[in-house]
Design an enzyme around this catalytic site. Structure first.
Site, mmCIF file in Angstrom:
data_model
loop_
_atom_site.group_PDB
_atom_site.id
_atom_site.type_symbol
_atom_site.label_atom_id
_atom_site.label_comp_id
_atom_site.label_asym_id
_atom_site.label_seq_id
_atom_site.Cartn_x
_atom_site.Cartn_y
_atom_site.Cartn_z
ATOM 1 N N SER A 152 34.291 37.354 49.794
ATOM 2 C CA SER A 152 33.709 38.536 49.156
ATOM 3 C C SER A 152 34.799 39.584 48.994
ATOM 4 C CB SER A 152 32.560 39.077 50.009
ATOM 5 O OG SER A 152 31.935 40.144 49.338
ATOM 6 N N GLU A 153 34.887 40.182 47.795
ATOM 7 C CA GLU A 153 36.004 41.077 47.458
ATOM 8 C C GLU A 153 36.144 42.251 48.417
ATOM 9 O OE1 GLU A 153 33.698 39.691 45.348
ATOM 10 O OE2 GLU A 153 33.916 40.776 43.477
ATOM 11 N N ASN A 154 35.023 42.703 48.992
ATOM 12 C CA ASN A 154 35.103 43.895 49.835
ATOM 13 C C ASN A 154 35.679 43.607 51.218
ATOM 14 O OD1 ASN A 154 32.700 42.444 50.287
ATOM 15 N ND2 ASN A 154 31.763 44.195 51.289
#
Lengths: 230, 217
Positions: free
Chosen positions: B46-48
């Site tokens: 997940s990018e975050n």
């Protein structure tokens, strides 16, 4: 020897932010957003601000208060799809918006924090994000020059801090915080827990306190920090 | 979800091979996890700032500090890791991301993808989409074959601002599985109940049809 104490009050810390400042603001959605510092900034009313943040929070939360109060001149963000107020303010020309690819925003801030001038990348070179940017050739490949981002102020949220400004973060509340905590002249950290010196083990410190100027302990967490039921 | 969409999601889940590092875009792509066995060996990114995404949690069980890039309250699994946004995209850009499944507004027959901006209507910014589309080792699109007005999304050329040029390898739609080849679109499988004339009608570019029986999903 003893490490210096940088703990201060919320009012004093935010009073260090001048009018017209460029301000890095941590957070990706709710996690890691320094809501208490932002609230105090809204209360003190510094204007003409340039805010750098991954997103524009949601309507009625975080930097949305600053957009609503007219304190923001420009946003540098990766997207603002969750905040209809921010999109409206952009479309009505009330705020200027500069979009940046998410990882490139992170690298520009990291470069700013590392004392570098710019990074080279091919990200976005085939898109309109390349418009107006300098292109250089590196190893035979065209690369965009993405200038480092260093700001007047960084507002970051930490799970735990000590009075010297050593910081540790929780889960996905890291996001841009450790990068921003290195990339401003005045780095202000809010922390959910402030431990005495030595309370935060050297092994778990993610941001060394030498980068941090002021530490504010949060006496309570407002509703904005909580679970958002959509 | 309609039956055709569920079958598309189930079919797309077979893209994911054991051992891969995978990023699933917001919306339909996220749903492919429902079609993977619980013990399937895969690392979801997940990018975050999370690798090893665990199941989504109800609000009363959620951790306020633990979301995915779409804002859903997720969980960790044994071996999960948290990291900052620079590390997260270092992983994407450096070739460590084996696969990304993304949504689309338009896909062109040369693999161009537009999925972030409709000038004058929708321009919230691209977030991490440009880096995912430009740097994942394999880029796969999941989309309805046509938009809400019935206009084809698979086109000879994109009309909207690009996310990335020439990067889409395959498209899973509610009508077909389509590969992007050097010669343009090529049909791989048809959704049950869809005829070739219907597919051609709904596709805004030539599409090569394989000889013999066409598999269905």
């Amino acid at each position: 020897m003893k490490l210096p104490d940088k703990s201060t009050t919320l009012e004093e810390a935010v009073a260090a932010i001048p009018q017209g400042a460029t301000v890095l603001v941590g957070g990706f959605g709710v996690p890691g957003t320094p809501f208490t510092l932002l609230h105090e900034l809204a209360r003190q009313g510094q204007r003409d601000l340039v805010l750098v943040k991954n997103d524009a929070n949601e309507a009625g939360m975080g930097i949305d208060h600053l957009i609503a109060s007219g304190q923001v001149r420009k946003l540098i963000v990766t997207h603002l799809g969750l905040n209809a107020n921010a999109i409206a303010a952009m479309n009505e020309g009330k705020i200027e918006v500069e979009f940046c690819a998410q990882g490139i925003l992170a690298e520009r801030i990291r470069a700013g924090g590392a004392g570098l001038g710019a990074i080279l990348t091919d990200i976005g070179i085939d898109t309109e994000l390349a418009n107006g940017k300098q292109v250089v050739e590196m190893d035979g490949r065209p690369m965009l020059v993405e200038p480092a981002l260093r700001a007047d102020v960084a507002l970051v949220h930490a799970a735990t801090a000590d009075p010297f400004g050593n910081l540790a973060y929780a889960a996905t509340a890291r996001n841009f915080n450790p990068l921003m905590a290195m990339a401003a002249t005045q780095v202000i950290a809010e922390a959910e827990t402030l431990l005495p010196l030595g309370g935060l083990a050297a092994d778990v410190v993610e941001t060394p306190g030498a980068f941090v100027d002021q530490v504010v302990e949060l006496t309570e967490l407002s509703q904005e920090y909580g679970i958002v039921r959509r | 979800m309609s039956d055709a969409r569920s079958r598309m999601v189930a079919r797309a889940a077979r893209e994911i091979a054991p051992g891969m590092v995978v990023n699933l875009g917001i919306g339909l792509p996220t749903k492919v996890v429902n079609y993977l066995p619980a013990d399937f060996p895969v690392c979801l990114h997940s990018e975050n700032g999370l690798t090893g995404i665990g199941p989504t949690l109800p609000y009363d069980k959620a951790d306020r500090n633990l979301i995915d890039a779409g804002g859903a309250y997720v969980s960790t699994i044994p071996g999960s890791a948290f990291f900052d946004s620079a590390v997260s995209f270092a992983l994407v850009r450096s070739g460590r991301l084996d696969l990304t499944l993304l949504g689309a507004f338009e896909v062109a027959q040369n693999g161009d993808l537009a999925n972030w901006k409709i000038p004058g209507k929708f321009s919230p910014g691209a977030g991490g989409a440009i880096e995912l589309a430009q740097k994942a080792r394999r880029v796969v699109v999941m989309t309805t074959h046509c938009d809400r007005k019935g206009n084809p999304k698979l086109l000879e050329a994109c009309t909207l601002p690009l996310t990335a040029k020439g990067r889409v390898a395959r498209i899973y739609s509610d009508m077909a599985v389509v590969d992007v080849t050097l010669e343009g679109f090529a049909l791989i499988e048809l959704a049950e109940g869809v005829s070739l004339p219907e597919l051609r009608e709904a596709t805004g570019a030539p599409i090569a049809i394989p000889a013999g029986d066409i598999p269905t999903f």
